[in-house]
Design a protein around this motif. Sequence first.
Motif, PDB file in Angstrom:
ATOM      1  N   GLY A  50       0.778  -1.223   0.000  1.00 18.80           N
ATOM      2  CA  GLY A  50       0.000   0.000   0.000  1.00 18.80           C
ATOM      3  C   GLY A  50       0.811   1.274   0.000  1.00 18.80           C
ATOM      4  O   GLY A  50       0.319   2.327   0.432  1.00 18.80           O
ATOM      5  N   VAL A  51       2.060   1.199  -0.490  1.00 17.26           N
ATOM      6  CA  VAL A  51       2.902   2.393  -0.576  1.00 17.26           C
ATOM      7  C   VAL A  51       2.557   3.135  -1.862  1.00 17.26           C
ATOM      8  O   VAL A  51       2.706   2.601  -2.968  1.00 17.26           O
ATOM      9  CB  VAL A  51       4.397   2.021  -0.563  1.00 17.26           C
ATOM     10  N   ASP A  52       2.091   4.362  -1.725  1.00 17.25           N
ATOM     11  CA  ASP A  52       1.650   5.129  -2.891  1.00 17.25           C
ATOM     12  C   ASP A  52       2.811   5.741  -3.656  1.00 17.25           C
ATOM     13  O   ASP A  52       2.814   5.757  -4.895  1.00 17.25           O
ATOM     14  CB  ASP A  52       0.691   6.238  -2.443  1.00 17.25           C
ATOM     15  N   ILE A  53       3.799   6.271  -2.912  1.00 21.96           N
ATOM     16  CA  ILE A  53       4.899   7.005  -3.541  1.00 21.96           C
ATOM     17  C   ILE A  53       6.213   6.640  -2.859  1.00 21.96           C
ATOM     18  O   ILE A  53       6.259   6.504  -1.633  1.00 21.96           O
ATOM     19  CB  ILE A  53       4.687   8.533  -3.432  1.00 21.96           C
ATOM     20  N   GLN A  54       7.247   6.464  -3.647  1.00 22.96           N
ATOM     21  CA  GLN A  54       8.608   6.364  -3.129  1.00 22.96           C
ATOM     22  C   GLN A  54       9.377   7.626  -3.511  1.00 22.96           C
ATOM     23  O   GLN A  54       9.348   8.037  -4.670  1.00 22.96           O
ATOM     24  CB  GLN A  54       9.341   5.154  -3.708  1.00 22.96           C
ATOM     25  N   ALA A  55      10.040   8.215  -2.535  1.00 27.45           N
ATOM     26  CA  ALA A  55      10.997   9.286  -2.812  1.00 27.45           C
ATOM     27  C   ALA A  55      12.331   8.600  -3.095  1.00 27.45           C
ATOM     28  O   ALA A  55      12.952   8.045  -2.193  1.00 27.45           O
ATOM     29  CB  ALA A  55      11.111  10.228  -1.620  1.00 27.45           C
ATOM     30  N   LEU A  56      12.752   8.614  -4.341  1.00 26.89           N
ATOM     31  CA  LEU A  56      13.939   7.878  -4.769  1.00 26.89           C
ATOM     32  C   LEU A  56      15.202   8.644  -4.431  1.00 26.89           C
ATOM     33  O   LEU A  56      15.394   9.789  -4.835  1.00 26.89           O
ATOM     34  CB  LEU A  56      13.890   7.628  -6.278  1.00 26.89           C
ATOM     35  N   SER A  57      16.076   7.993  -3.667  1.00 27.89           N
ATOM     36  CA  SER A  57      17.341   8.620  -3.297  1.00 27.89           C
ATOM     37  C   SER A  57      18.475   7.633  -3.523  1.00 27.89           C
ATOM     38  O   SER A  57      18.251   6.490  -3.929  1.00 27.89           O
ATOM     39  CB  SER A  57      17.311   9.070  -1.830  1.00 27.89           C
ATOM     40  N   GLN A  58      19.672   8.078  -3.274  1.00 23.98           N
ATOM     41  CA  GLN A  58      20.852   7.221  -3.353  1.00 23.98           C
ATOM     42  C   GLN A  58      21.467   7.127  -1.967  1.00 23.98           C
ATOM     43  O   GLN A  58      21.364   8.058  -1.170  1.00 23.98           O
ATOM     44  CB  GLN A  58      21.858   7.784  -4.352  1.00 23.98           C
ATOM     45  N   THR A  59      22.122   6.028  -1.682  1.00 24.05           N
ATOM     46  CA  THR A  59      22.792   5.862  -0.403  1.00 24.05           C
ATOM     47  C   THR A  59      24.234   6.348  -0.528  1.00 24.05           C
ATOM     48  O   THR A  59      24.973   5.900  -1.405  1.00 24.05           O
ATOM     49  CB  THR A  59      22.733   4.389   0.061  1.00 24.05           C
ATOM     50  N   THR A  60      24.644   7.278   0.321  1.00 24.53           N
ATOM     51  CA  THR A  60      25.936   7.945   0.138  1.00 24.53           C
ATOM     52  C   THR A  60      27.159   7.058   0.289  1.00 24.53           C
ATOM     53  O   THR A  60      28.209   7.378  -0.290  1.00 24.53           O
ATOM     54  CB  THR A  60      26.078   9.155   1.087  1.00 24.53           C
ATOM     55  N   PRO A  61      27.122   5.925   1.023  1.00 24.16           N
ATOM     56  CA  PRO A  61      28.323   5.090   1.045  1.00 24.16           C
ATOM     57  C   PRO A  61      28.717   4.515  -0.313  1.00 24.16           C
ATOM     58  O   PRO A  61      29.800   3.944  -0.426  1.00 24.16           O
ATOM     59  CB  PRO A  61      27.945   3.977   2.043  1.00 24.16           C
ATOM     60  N   VAL A  62      27.849   4.655  -1.323  1.00 22.70           N
ATOM     61  CA  VAL A  62      28.277   4.230  -2.665  1.00 22.70           C
ATOM     62  C   VAL A  62      29.473   5.046  -3.142  1.00 22.70           C
ATOM     63  O   VAL A  62      30.168   4.652  -4.077  1.00 22.70           O
ATOM     64  CB  VAL A  62      27.135   4.327  -3.703  1.00 22.70           C
ATOM     65  N   LEU A  63      29.716   6.177  -2.487  1.00 27.73           N
ATOM     66  CA  LEU A  63      30.841   7.033  -2.881  1.00 27.73           C
ATOM     67  C   LEU A  63      32.155   6.606  -2.245  1.00 27.73           C
ATOM     68  O   LEU A  63      33.213   7.162  -2.587  1.00 27.73           O
ATOM     69  CB  LEU A  63      30.546   8.489  -2.497  1.00 27.73           C
ATOM     70  N   LEU A  64      32.112   5.621  -1.339  1.00 31.67           N
ATOM     71  CA  LEU A  64      33.324   5.190  -0.649  1.00 31.67           C
ATOM     72  C   LEU A  64      34.386   4.708  -1.634  1.00 31.67           C
ATOM     73  O   LEU A  64      34.105   3.909  -2.533  1.00 31.67           O
ATOM     74  CB  LEU A  64      32.999   4.058   0.337  1.00 31.67           C
ATOM     75  N   GLY A  65      35.609   5.210  -1.451  1.00 29.97           N
ATOM     76  CA  GLY A  65      36.728   4.788  -2.280  1.00 29.97           C
ATOM     77  C   GLY A  65      36.881   5.557  -3.562  1.00 29.97           C
ATOM     78  O   GLY A  65      37.867   5.371  -4.284  1.00 29.97           O
ATOM     79  N   PHE A  66      35.938   6.426  -3.869  1.00 29.68           N
ATOM     80  CA  PHE A  66      36.002   7.193  -5.117  1.00 29.68           C
ATOM     81  C   PHE A  66      36.496   8.614  -4.863  1.00 29.68           C
ATOM     82  O   PHE A  66      36.199   9.222  -3.829  1.00 29.68           O
ATOM     83  CB  PHE A  66      34.624   7.253  -5.782  1.00 29.68           C
ATOM     84  N   GLY A  67      37.229   9.157  -5.812  1.00 29.29           N
ATOM     85  CA  GLY A  67      37.671  10.532  -5.747  1.00 29.29           C
ATOM     86  C   GLY A  67      36.574  11.482  -6.164  1.00 29.29           C
ATOM     87  O   GLY A  67      35.474  11.055  -6.555  1.00 29.29           O
ATOM     88  N   PRO A  68      36.836  12.784  -6.114  1.00 26.89           N
ATOM     89  CA  PRO A  68      35.806  13.777  -6.413  1.00 26.89           C
ATOM     90  C   PRO A  68      35.157  13.626  -7.789  1.00 26.89           C
ATOM     91  O   PRO A  68      33.940  13.778  -7.912  1.00 26.89           O
ATOM     92  CB  PRO A  68      36.564  15.110  -6.304  1.00 26.89           C
ATOM     93  N   ASP A  69      35.933  13.320  -8.808  1.00 28.43           N
ATOM     94  CA  ASP A  69      35.371  13.230 -10.159  1.00 28.43           C
ATOM     95  C   ASP A  69      34.430  12.043 -10.301  1.00 28.43           C
ATOM     96  O   ASP A  69      33.327  12.172 -10.848  1.00 28.43           O
ATOM     97  CB  ASP A  69      36.490  13.143 -11.198  1.00 28.43           C
TER      98      ASP A  69
END
Length: 312
Positions: A50-69
């Motif tokens: 019965g979930v009408d809407i999902q607010a789609l986001s990203q989980t920030t630990p996906v950035l672990l190990g990556f540089g700024p670019d």
Amino acid sequence: MIIDIYSHHISKSVAEILARKKYYGKGKQFPYPEENGDPEVRLKLMDKYGVDIQALSQTTPVLLGFGPDDAAEICRRSNNDNYTLCKLYPKRFVNICMISLLNMKSAMKELDRSISELDCRGVTIASNQNGKGLDSPKYFPFYEKVVQHDLPILIHPTHWGSYPLVDMDKGWRMMHLFGWPFDTTQAVWRLIFGGVIDRFPTMKIVMHHLGAMFPFFARRVEQNFRLLADKLPRHISEYWGNLYGDTATDGTIASYPCGYAFFGPDRMMYGSDYPFGAEAGEDFIRSNLKGVKSMDIPSRDKERILGGNAKK
């Protein structure tokens, strides 16, 4: 109406980049169901509960190990792919864009693009930026723009260094389980004592995992504030109004009334943390809904928590 304010989306294009590092994917620190990128799988689960809407986001630990670019590229792909789903299913999904603050020039560019082109309804940032606190003045232009557009900031915890006893491998995943809520707590602590909220008094901050340590230790904080009273222009409890909490506590029944006592009925929102958790993420959708519905509170308050507050 039920709105899931904290539902992550790891698309195929993002997964291609994540495959380069040790953190996300099958057999790694954070396995996740690849089918989360299939909108039909999401919609089937949403309809089931019965979930009408999902607010789609990203989980920030996906950035672990990556540089700024690379971090900026992950954010760009995530934001694009979220927006694609929102356009395909405009009544079921809204876009919460992720911004890496490791390079402020690219961060501001991506924020502008998210606002002007991607129907951004909020922004996600990591609780620390490779060890730098969120109270750094270099981030003030970002906060100014976010507040100008009245966008909530979703703070997602991530790894932090200098304390090997909570190491993921040698500390039995303590970083993930307890280190992350601590890092969310320190992030907001610095936003308060670093003068950021006073500088931007209308800032809305969504603290992942139902406010992390603040609800449980609220009186401890307020009682010990007497030792820090000269550091702020007002009592620390007056900053609570800027804080919101999502219900993603993995179904810990005792956490929901604790969060309700701290946030009240107007600053608490249902969040699942899908697609993580057991049963390809279904467990978290179900258990967090059960936790909210189990509270002995007025039905109108449950309606606000389940969807009314997020809609507003």
